[in-house]
Design an enzyme around this catalytic site. Structure first.
Site, PDB file in Angstrom:
ATOM      1  N   GLY A  66       0.450  -1.760   8.815  1.00  0.00           N
ATOM      2  CA  GLY A  66      -0.753  -1.132   9.340  1.00  0.00           C
ATOM      3  C   GLY A  66      -1.097   0.163   8.642  1.00  0.00           C
ATOM      4  O   GLY A  66      -2.228   0.622   8.686  1.00  0.00           O
ATOM      5  N   ASN A  67      -0.096   0.762   7.950  1.00  0.00           N
ATOM      6  CA  ASN A  67      -0.364   1.962   7.155  1.00  0.00           C
ATOM      7  C   ASN A  67      -1.027   1.641   5.813  1.00  0.00           C
ATOM      8  O   ASN A  67      -1.540   2.537   5.143  1.00  0.00           O
ATOM      9  CB  ASN A  67       0.921   2.733   6.871  1.00  0.00           C
ATOM     10  N   SER A  68      -0.998   0.379   5.414  1.00  0.00           N
ATOM     11  CA  SER A  68      -1.517  -0.002   4.104  1.00  0.00           C
ATOM     12  C   SER A  68      -2.973   0.423   3.953  1.00  0.00           C
ATOM     13  O   SER A  68      -3.806   0.147   4.802  1.00  0.00           O
ATOM     14  CB  SER A  68      -1.418  -1.507   3.899  1.00  0.00           C
ATOM     15  N   ILE A  80       3.634  -6.050 -27.110  1.00  0.00           N
ATOM     16  CA  ILE A  80       4.515  -4.912 -27.380  1.00  0.00           C
ATOM     17  C   ILE A  80       5.887  -5.118 -26.762  1.00  0.00           C
ATOM     18  O   ILE A  80       6.063  -5.970 -25.890  1.00  0.00           O
ATOM     19  CB  ILE A  80       3.913  -3.594 -26.853  1.00  0.00           C
ATOM     20  N   HIS A 109      -5.246  -5.963  -0.439  1.00  0.00           N
ATOM     21  CA  HIS A 109      -4.581  -6.984   0.364  1.00  0.00           C
ATOM     22  C   HIS A 109      -4.911  -6.856   1.853  1.00  0.00           C
ATOM     23  O   HIS A 109      -4.672  -7.788   2.623  1.00  0.00           O
ATOM     24  CB  HIS A 109      -3.063  -6.964   0.132  1.00  0.00           C
ATOM     25  N   GLY A 125      -5.250  -5.430 -27.453  1.00  0.00           N
ATOM     26  CA  GLY A 125      -4.977  -6.682 -28.151  1.00  0.00           C
ATOM     27  C   GLY A 125      -3.674  -6.682 -28.915  1.00  0.00           C
ATOM     28  O   GLY A 125      -3.626  -7.073 -30.093  1.00  0.00           O
ATOM     29  N   VAL A 126      -2.587  -6.222 -28.265  1.00  0.00           N
ATOM     30  CA  VAL A 126      -1.271  -6.238 -28.902  1.00  0.00           C
ATOM     31  C   VAL A 126      -0.237  -6.790 -27.936  1.00  0.00           C
ATOM     32  O   VAL A 126      -0.376  -6.673 -26.721  1.00  0.00           O
ATOM     33  CB  VAL A 126      -0.828  -4.820 -29.347  1.00  0.00           C
ATOM     34  N   ASP A 174      -4.527  -3.230  -6.397  1.00  0.00           N
ATOM     35  CA  ASP A 174      -4.545  -3.378  -4.939  1.00  0.00           C
ATOM     36  C   ASP A 174      -5.418  -2.307  -4.278  1.00  0.00           C
ATOM     37  O   ASP A 174      -5.033  -1.702  -3.280  1.00  0.00           O
ATOM     38  CB  ASP A 174      -3.123  -3.328  -4.376  1.00  0.00           C
TER      39      ASP A 174
END
Length: 506
Positions: free
Chosen positions: A233-235, A294, A131, A291-292, A161
């Protein structure tokens, strides 16, 4: 009168004390490895942490808003929604419109700020958040000595992300390594380094506050929570352990004001490591696919299947021609272990499967017919798009009343298919009416849902449903396990079948 001897009195006193329950006293655990200063560690790590500056076009800013959220968009109704809405409003770019009349700056380029860290000094790779760079037209990285270097985007993975950049430079760099995030336990010291609000090379310390946090951002939520100060800004910046290894990528915060209140979230390094490796190899992530469909195994479902304690992931549907169906997994199986990893609860399985290399022949331990069985499934690649559940309308229809369950059921006729928007190939028994005060309503069963199985046996007529419910009652069973297909796909429903009203009258 007989006097007690000192020995007899002592024994009597000991006996009286033994009869009084003693409150257990917790043994005091001495503090270990408490640092007197973080300075040596910070000085060692700072050169590997960078500021990520992303330029965006006006169109990209309006469409993607890459500069606005410094954390993923919160889902409606979550505790993060109010924070993110306030955060976006208070950090809109200058000249972005709003009240007070339009300010005509259509050609102004926006800029977003984030953090990152150099993970490979030779290949010049930098890890950050997706992001932070999403929608960017130009990416620059600023080192701790204020040197600015142009970067190119190698690949991104929006689901987790994570983004990988490559620096266009020949200069020598300092890199850090991923650590083992499983070893970072609650109470351990951690260090966050980044660029909050554009203040480069800021260091904050804290502890691991919690593990395996699900903040409703996706199927792969498994965040480390920390009270180390993390802000806008820490992202994309690193969360270090006391050995200087990256145990997390700082990604999101919870705050009513937009500033740190000590609740931050980081992507575990053990999840990020595999994602980064795939981005390096091919610029994209190939995830395993089973492919389940659940659902969680509740105590009631576990009891109906003879599985105690309740655990694992219940297969509501093994998709036709999917890897699970081809490998022998059936509807109603409970997956207990996948590729030698324990499936403690439903939400563990998607992440374990996704991290499994495509093409792997994975052993799967399932609970079936009251015992464990092992099948082998060859993992395929997760399709880009999954089919959406078809909307259904809910008119009434006359049917058979299932006494004591609070619902009526009927056959799937041509008229019912049209009125309830059922699929042409839909099989089972249609629920046409639900008593709001009955057991079926308690389980969120609704008109238009279709009962596919009762106690893991197919049903095609209302009479079959009624017969099997009565047979379970004769066995003194408290619940019946129904496989129901509705708007959200198939799910198992443990339905109470004992008639409490009749029991009160007896």
């Amino acid at each position: 009168m007989r006097l007690r001897t000192p020995i007899a009195a002592t024994l009597a006193l000991i006996g009286a004390m033994a009869a009084v329950p003693m409150t257990p006293v917790l043994a005091q655990v001495p503090m270990q490895n408490a640092p007197t200063s973080f300075r040596p560690l910070a000085q060692q790590l700072l050169p590997a942490v960078v500021s990520v500056q992303v330029s965006t076009s006006p169109a990209a800013r309006n469409a993607q808003r890459p500069d606005a959220p410094d954390a993923p968009q919160a889902p409606p109704g979550s505790p993060f929604e109010e924070f993110f809405r306030d955060f976006l409003e208070r950090n809109r770019p200058p000249g972005g419109g709003g009240q007070g009349g339009p300010r005509q700056q259509p050609q102004r380029r926006g800029q977003s700020l984030g953090s990152g860290f150099i993970i490979d000094a030779e290949k010049k790779f930098v890890v950050t958040n997706n992001h932070v760079v999403d929608g960017g037209t130009e990416i620059n990285v600023v080192l701790s000595d204020n040197t600015t270097i142009q970067a190119e985007l190698v690949g991104t993975d929006p689901r987790t992300d994570i983004a990988l950049l490559r620096l266009k430079t020949d200069r020598q760099l300092t890199a850090v390594q991923f650590g083992n995030s499983d070893e970072a336990q609650v109470g351990d010291w951690v260090l966050a380094i980044g660029n909050p609000f554009g203040l480069a090379s800021s260091v904050s310390a804290g502890i691991v506050s919690a593990r395996s946090r699900d903040i409703r951002q996706g199927l792969y939520d498994d965040f480390i929570q920390t009270d180390a100060a993390i802000n806008r800004g820490n992202s994309g910046g690193p969360l270090f352990d006391m050995q200087g290894k990256v145990v997390g990528i700082n990604t999101a915060i919870y705050s009513p004001s937009g500033g740190s209140i000590g609740i931050g979230f980081a992507i575990p390094s053990n999840l990020a490591r595999g994602i980064v490796a795939q981005l390096e190899d091919g610029g994209r992530v190939r995830r395993g696919w089973l492919g389940v469909n659940i659902q969680q195994v509740t105590d009631e479902i576990g009891d109906s299947l003879g599985l105690k304690p309740a655990r694992g992931a219940l297969v509501a549907r093994a998709q036709e021609d999917g890897p699970a169906a081809k490998g022998g997994i059936r509807n109603g199986d409970v997956i207990l272990r996948f590729n030698n990893q324990e499936v403690r609860e439903m939400r563990n399985l998607p992440r374990i499967v996704a991290e499994t290399r495509v093409g792997t022949a994975a052993p799967v331990v399932v609970w079936r017919d009251g015992k464990e069985e092992t099948v082998t499934v060859t993992i395929a690649e997760l399709p880009a798009e999954e089919a959406q559940a078809q909307n259904q309308s809910r008119p009434r229809s006359e049917v058979v009343d299932l006494a004591g369950l609070g619902l009526k059921v009927g056959p799937i006729t041509g008229e019912a298919r049209e009125r309830f928007s059922l699929r042409p190939e839909q099989r089972g028994v249609l629920i046409t009416e639900v008593d709001p005060s009955g057991a079926a309503s308690e389980r969120d069963l609704r008109p238009g849902d279709v009962i596919v199985e009762v106690q893991q046996e197919r049903v095609n007529t209302p009479q079959e449903v009624q017969t099997r419910i009565e047979a379970l009652r004769r066995q003194n069973r408290a619940t019946a396990l129904l496989l129901v297909e509705g708007q959200q796909g198939q799910r198992f429903v443990p339905l109470r079948i004992r008639e409490e009203g009749n029991q009160r009258r007896n």
